[in-house]
Write a protein that holds these residues in place. Structure first.
Motif, mmCIF file in Angstrom:
data_model
loop_
_atom_site.group_PDB
_atom_site.id
_atom_site.type_symbol
_atom_site.label_atom_id
_atom_site.label_comp_id
_atom_site.label_asym_id
_atom_site.label_seq_id
_atom_site.Cartn_x
_atom_site.Cartn_y
_atom_site.Cartn_z
ATOM 1 N N GLU A 178 2.279 2.189 -7.022
ATOM 2 C CA GLU A 178 2.177 0.928 -7.748
ATOM 3 C C GLU A 178 1.289 -0.086 -7.037
ATOM 4 O O GLU A 178 0.878 -1.086 -7.625
ATOM 5 N N LYS A 179 1.008 0.161 -5.765
ATOM 6 C CA LYS A 179 0.187 -0.785 -5.017
ATOM 7 C C LYS A 179 -1.281 -0.662 -5.434
ATOM 8 O O LYS A 179 -1.744 0.405 -5.819
ATOM 9 N N ILE A 180 -1.993 -1.777 -5.331
ATOM 10 C CA ILE A 180 -3.427 -1.771 -5.620
ATOM 11 C C ILE A 180 -4.136 -0.973 -4.533
ATOM 12 O O ILE A 180 -3.861 -1.130 -3.346
ATOM 13 N N SER A 181 -5.041 -0.091 -4.966
ATOM 14 C CA SER A 181 -5.846 0.661 -4.016
ATOM 15 C C SER A 181 -7.308 0.566 -4.432
ATOM 16 O O SER A 181 -7.618 0.218 -5.576
ATOM 17 N N PHE A 182 -8.204 0.868 -3.509
ATOM 18 C CA PHE A 182 -9.632 0.695 -3.760
ATOM 19 C C PHE A 182 -10.379 2.013 -3.640
ATOM 20 O O PHE A 182 -9.977 2.905 -2.890
ATOM 21 N N ASN A 183 -11.469 2.116 -4.397
ATOM 22 C CA ASN A 183 -12.417 3.202 -4.243
ATOM 23 C C ASN A 183 -13.544 2.750 -3.327
ATOM 24 O O ASN A 183 -13.825 1.556 -3.222
ATOM 25 N N GLN A 184 -14.190 3.691 -2.690
ATOM 26 C CA GLN A 184 -15.384 3.374 -1.907
ATOM 27 C C GLN A 184 -16.603 3.530 -2.818
ATOM 28 O O GLN A 184 -16.735 4.528 -3.528
#
Length: 310
Positions: A30-36
């Motif tokens: 559920e946490k926000i995650s990022f792509n590179q």
């Protein structure tokens, strides 16, 4: 939809056995995650597996496990060889002993799982094991194989099921002496201790996870919403730490601050939303939606599935 079981097998207490399934009790999805991304093109970055010497890409079927004896010298271990040493705990959680919960050093705790009967059979045997653990007020210690490694697992009764917490082995826990030996032996005066105890009493409460908010996650949501709306992101002033010159004076001031904080906490406050539900709601269209849409047309926003894949 309930998550898939991480493990299926049998729970055994002496001659009492029942089929069970093990499910993760916590989630980070559920946490926000990022792509590179490539700053120049905005495209996602992919990683490929290459030979360290030749630089050639290696297909998955040609990749094997190896243990490094010394620099550049490896012993290759095949999948079949690993299967040969498979333990009984690969398919069975055998309860070895029962201990008091207070006997388990918190440093040994890794992560919790939910354990429940698997299928329609075995509920009676599961209930017997569960209620025995509950009535004896004990923790059952067993072994289970997850991700090809055997773990110690501590089982406790919870509602109609069991909670199994993976435990570390002694060699995985560092000695506290490495870190504590150089701490100075300081004599704490009675006056200081009394003031500190007074602060503790003013801040005393009951543990309630609903009171806690993930401030960093909230700040990420705010940042994303601001960028969607095309707003300029400005740096915030960060508080500076101060050296304590007079410890007694700092304790006295803390007593007054704790009293004011305790009085403020007595007022009814709105409960923070859970991240899993609150995040979706907070990321909905916001003020300045028209401008956000224009920004979105120029720069696509990652979907939830893409965020999870990062």
């Amino acid at each position: 939809m309930a998550p898939r079981a991480n493990w299926k097998g049998f729970l055994r207490l002496s001659l009492v056995t029942c089929p069970v399934a093990l499910y993760p009790a916590t989630s980070e999805s559920e946490k926000i995650s990022f792509n590179q991304l490539n700053r120049q093109t905005g495209h996602r970055i992919n990683y490929i597996k290459v030979d360290a010497d030749t630089g050639d890409e290696v297909p998955n079927e040609d990749i094997v496990k190896g243990y490094e004896l010394e620099k550049g010298q490896f012993i290759e271990v095949t999948k079949e060889e690993l299967e040969e040493i498979a333990l009984e705990s690969t398919r069975t959680i055998e309860i070895d002993e029962f201990v008091d919960k207070t006997d388990i050093d918190p440093r040994y705790l890794i992560r919790p799982y939910y354990l429940r009967p698997d299928g329609k059979v075995g509920h009676d045997a599961f209930a017997v094991i569960r209620e025995t653990i509950r009535e004896m007020n004990k923790v059952a210690i067993g072994r289970v194989v997850l991700t090809n490694r055997e773990h110690i697992v501590a089982l406790e009764a919870m509602d109609k099921g069991l909670v199994g917490t993976l435990l570390r082995y002694p060699y995985e826990v560092r000695s506290e002496q490495e870190y504590f030996d150089e701490i100075q032996d300081v004599k704490v005066t009675k006056d200081m201790l009394d003031l500190a105890k007074h602060i503790v009493n003013q801040k005393a409460g009951n543990f309630d996870p609903e009171k806690f908010e993930d401030h960093y996650e909230s700040a990420l949501v705010e940042l994303i919403n601001q960028k969607r709306a095309g707003k300029v992101i400005r740096r915030k002033e960060r508080p500076k730490g101060e050296n304590i010159v007079d410890l007694m004076d700092a304790l006295r001031k803390s007593v007054g601050g704790a009293a004011a904080e305790a009085a403020a906490q007595k007022k009814p406050a709105k409960k923070s939303k859970k991240a899993s539900a609150g995040q979706k709601e907070m990321l909905m269209p916001i003020a300045g939606e028209k401008q956000a849409k224009e920004t979105k047309a120029k720069r696509p926003v990652a979907t939830k599935s893409q965020r999870r894949s990062a």
